[in-house]
Motif scaffolding. Sequence first.
Motif, PDB file in Angstrom:
ATOM      1  N   VAL A  29       0.881  -1.175   0.000  1.00  0.00           N
ATOM      2  CA  VAL A  29       0.000   0.000   0.000  1.00  0.00           C
ATOM      3  C   VAL A  29       0.916   1.222   0.000  1.00  0.00           C
ATOM      4  CG1 VAL A  29      -1.746   1.292   1.277  1.00  0.00           C
ATOM      5  CG2 VAL A  29      -1.838  -1.207   1.230  1.00  0.00           C
ATOM      6  N   LEU A  30       0.910   1.933  -1.107  1.00  0.00           N
ATOM      7  CA  LEU A  30       1.804   3.088  -1.246  1.00  0.00           C
ATOM      8  C   LEU A  30       0.990   4.379  -1.158  1.00  0.00           C
ATOM      9  CD1 LEU A  30       4.851   3.940  -2.452  1.00  0.00           C
ATOM     10  CD2 LEU A  30       3.344   4.755  -4.241  1.00  0.00           C
ATOM     11  N   GLY A  31       1.398   5.248  -0.274  1.00  0.00           N
ATOM     12  CA  GLY A  31       0.780   6.573  -0.178  1.00  0.00           C
ATOM     13  C   GLY A  31       1.615   7.549  -0.970  1.00  0.00           C
ATOM     14  N   LEU A  32       0.992   8.230  -1.906  1.00  0.00           N
ATOM     15  CA  LEU A  32       1.698   9.198  -2.736  1.00  0.00           C
ATOM     16  C   LEU A  32       1.293  10.585  -2.254  1.00  0.00           C
ATOM     17  CD1 LEU A  32       3.564   9.469  -5.159  1.00  0.00           C
ATOM     18  CD2 LEU A  32       1.565   9.364  -6.632  1.00  0.00           C
ATOM     19  N   LEU A  33       2.247  11.217  -1.592  1.00  0.00           N
ATOM     20  CA  LEU A  33       1.963  12.462  -0.895  1.00  0.00           C
ATOM     21  C   LEU A  33       2.477  13.622  -1.725  1.00  0.00           C
ATOM     22  CD1 LEU A  33       1.065  13.191   2.024  1.00  0.00           C
ATOM     23  CD2 LEU A  33       3.463  13.055   2.663  1.00  0.00           C
ATOM     24  N   ASP A 151      -5.831  -6.471  -9.494  1.00  0.00           N
ATOM     25  CA  ASP A 151      -4.562  -6.725  -8.816  1.00  0.00           C
ATOM     26  C   ASP A 151      -3.972  -5.436  -8.271  1.00  0.00           C
ATOM     27  OD1 ASP A 151      -3.835  -9.638  -9.503  1.00  0.00           O
ATOM     28  OD2 ASP A 151      -4.533  -8.774 -11.391  1.00  0.00           O
ATOM     29  N   LEU A 152      -4.434  -4.327  -8.862  1.00  0.00           N
ATOM     30  CA  LEU A 152      -3.921  -3.022  -8.446  1.00  0.00           C
ATOM     31  C   LEU A 152      -5.092  -2.053  -8.335  1.00  0.00           C
ATOM     32  CD1 LEU A 152      -1.576  -0.946  -8.082  1.00  0.00           C
ATOM     33  CD2 LEU A 152      -1.594  -0.655 -10.555  1.00  0.00           C
ATOM     34  N   LEU A 153      -5.157  -1.342  -7.217  1.00  0.00           N
ATOM     35  CA  LEU A 153      -6.197  -0.337  -7.026  1.00  0.00           C
ATOM     36  C   LEU A 153      -5.538   1.034  -6.922  1.00  0.00           C
ATOM     37  CD1 LEU A 153      -9.273   0.110  -6.470  1.00  0.00           C
ATOM     38  CD2 LEU A 153      -8.710   0.081  -4.037  1.00  0.00           C
ATOM     39  N   LEU A 173     -10.594   0.389   4.797  1.00  0.00           N
ATOM     40  CA  LEU A 173     -10.862  -0.392   3.590  1.00  0.00           C
ATOM     41  C   LEU A 173      -9.584  -0.549   2.757  1.00  0.00           C
ATOM     42  CD1 LEU A 173     -13.053  -1.683   1.796  1.00  0.00           C
ATOM     43  CD2 LEU A 173     -13.449   0.563   0.802  1.00  0.00           C
ATOM     44  N   ILE A 174      -8.832   0.536   2.630  1.00  0.00           N
ATOM     45  CA  ILE A 174      -7.574   0.487   1.875  1.00  0.00           C
ATOM     46  C   ILE A 174      -6.619  -0.530   2.506  1.00  0.00           C
ATOM     47  CG2 ILE A 174      -5.465   1.816   1.375  1.00  0.00           C
ATOM     48  CD1 ILE A 174      -7.269   4.226   0.831  1.00  0.00           C
ATOM     49  N   ARG A 175      -6.526  -0.505   3.826  1.00  0.00           N
ATOM     50  CA  ARG A 175      -5.660  -1.475   4.525  1.00  0.00           C
ATOM     51  C   ARG A 175      -6.112  -2.905   4.257  1.00  0.00           C
ATOM     52  NH1 ARG A 175      -4.744   2.525   8.781  1.00  0.00           N
ATOM     53  NH2 ARG A 175      -6.913   2.290   9.281  1.00  0.00           N
ATOM     54  N   LYS A 176      -7.438  -3.112   4.309  1.00  0.00           N
ATOM     55  CA  LYS A 176      -7.997  -4.458   4.087  1.00  0.00           C
ATOM     56  C   LYS A 176      -7.677  -4.949   2.681  1.00  0.00           C
ATOM     57  CE  LYS A 176     -12.364  -4.101   5.967  1.00  0.00           C
ATOM     58  NZ  LYS A 176     -13.807  -4.170   5.778  1.00  0.00           N
ATOM     59  N   VAL A 177      -7.820  -4.050   1.718  1.00  0.00           N
ATOM     60  CA  VAL A 177      -7.565  -4.403   0.323  1.00  0.00           C
ATOM     61  C   VAL A 177      -6.099  -4.801   0.146  1.00  0.00           C
ATOM     62  CG1 VAL A 177      -7.441  -3.409  -2.010  1.00  0.00           C
ATOM     63  CG2 VAL A 177      -9.436  -2.972  -0.586  1.00  0.00           C
ATOM     64  N   ALA A 179      -4.081  -5.917   2.519  1.00  0.00           N
ATOM     65  CA  ALA A 179      -3.826  -7.163   3.256  1.00  0.00           C
ATOM     66  C   ALA A 179      -4.304  -8.372   2.454  1.00  0.00           C
ATOM     67  CB  ALA A 179      -4.519  -7.113   4.617  1.00  0.00           C
ATOM     68  N   ALA A 180      -5.300  -8.175   1.602  1.00  0.00           N
ATOM     69  CA  ALA A 180      -5.819  -9.280   0.780  1.00  0.00           C
ATOM     70  C   ALA A 180      -4.936  -9.520  -0.453  1.00  0.00           C
ATOM     71  CB  ALA A 180      -7.252  -8.985   0.362  1.00  0.00           C
ATOM     72  N   GLY A 181      -3.850  -8.745  -0.601  1.00  0.00           N
ATOM     73  CA  GLY A 181      -2.888  -9.030  -1.664  1.00  0.00           C
ATOM     74  C   GLY A 181      -2.980  -8.101  -2.867  1.00  0.00           C
ATOM     75  N   THR A 182      -3.921  -7.149  -2.830  1.00  0.00           N
ATOM     76  CA  THR A 182      -4.040  -6.194  -3.940  1.00  0.00           C
ATOM     77  C   THR A 182      -3.045  -5.051  -3.714  1.00  0.00           C
ATOM     78  OG1 THR A 182      -6.378  -6.707  -4.014  1.00  0.00           O
ATOM     79  CG2 THR A 182      -5.698  -4.707  -5.147  1.00  0.00           C
TER      80      THR A 182
END
Length: 309
Positions: A29-33, A151-153, A173-177, A179-182
């Motif tokens: 999970v990458l945050g683009l700031l 595969d990528l959101l 929700l982002i964390r859950k996604v 953790a599910a491998g996306t």
Amino acid sequence: MLEIKSLTKSYGDVLALDHFSLELKKGEVLGLLGPNGAGKTTLISILAGSLRDFTGGVSFLGKDLFSDRSLKNRMGIVPQDMAFYEELNAADNLLFWGGLYDVPRADLKKRAAEILEMVELSGRSKEPVKNFSGGMKRRLNTAIGLLHKPDLLLLDEPTVGIDVQAKVSILDLIRKVGAAGTGVIFTTHQLAEVEDTCSRIAIMDRGRILAQGTLVELIRLVGEKDIVEITGEFAAAAFSEALVDLDGDGVELLSASDNQAALAVSDTDRIPKILDRLFRRKLAVTDLKIKTPNLEAVFLKLTGRSLRD
Ligand SMILES: Nc1ncnc2c1ncn2[C@@H]1O[C@H](COP(=O)(O)OP(=O)(O)OP(=O)(O)O)[C@@H](O)[C@H]1O
Ligand SMILES: [Mg+2]
């Protein structure tokens, strides 16, 4: 799974992306700031296939994103501006948008029900979307991006304009996604969001990545220093000038704007010296805060600007 190589895009004279490169692994999970105008939406739009006339390349799942059309179905996009049919209910909106991807008709209904559950909208799925709050619309917007199990959101500023509780639920929700491998990339102006949600953070400004890493790695860029924030009545230039001879003597000016400045100091015993220089020039100080290094200080050091500007 995603490799962005030297993307460059101009709008006339404005260079929106300047040899922008970035990689993402599965489940990261990458945050683009980045501040306003940094190029975040331009990047997402190129990845979404909705912008032309750029140079550079993107490899996704080992193939060239722009020449293999089937890859589009492996990506979910949640745009900054939301698009729904306001008169339709949430379930029907999902069925409509899902139809645009290659989700088999038979699976679509089941998947829509699952995804409404996941974004906690099951109870309201029969109501027209025009009745939804901003936060509910955001969740539906995200649901549309997830419907075809990408595969990528990619999410562009998913938490803008919604209340605190709705933000928390989108970030969960982002964390859950993830953790599910996306893989997830989401853009934001909010430091706290990337601190709590991401496995990796990239800071961008003027179309380029300035630094990336985990929160701890980024904070190390500031070093073992304390951050001093000063508020008062002064012009930016006068403030910088007053402290010029302290530069290198354990005092580093991170940013100076009118009436507000931030410094990194090797030791808080430098503070009397700093105040002395300001008072001698009759620059009024109304507030002074000492903070341990945080992402905000990293951002200031890299860009010379506060994200709140
Ligand atoms: N359609 C366009 N025509 C001309 N210039 C544009 C266009 N879209 C974006 N720009 C410019 O390109 C730069 C990058 O814009 P972009 O929208 O990608 O930034 P952003 O990081 O998404 O900003 P924000 O945080 O405000 O959403 C800005 O200078 C912007 O003014
Ligand atoms: Mg934008």
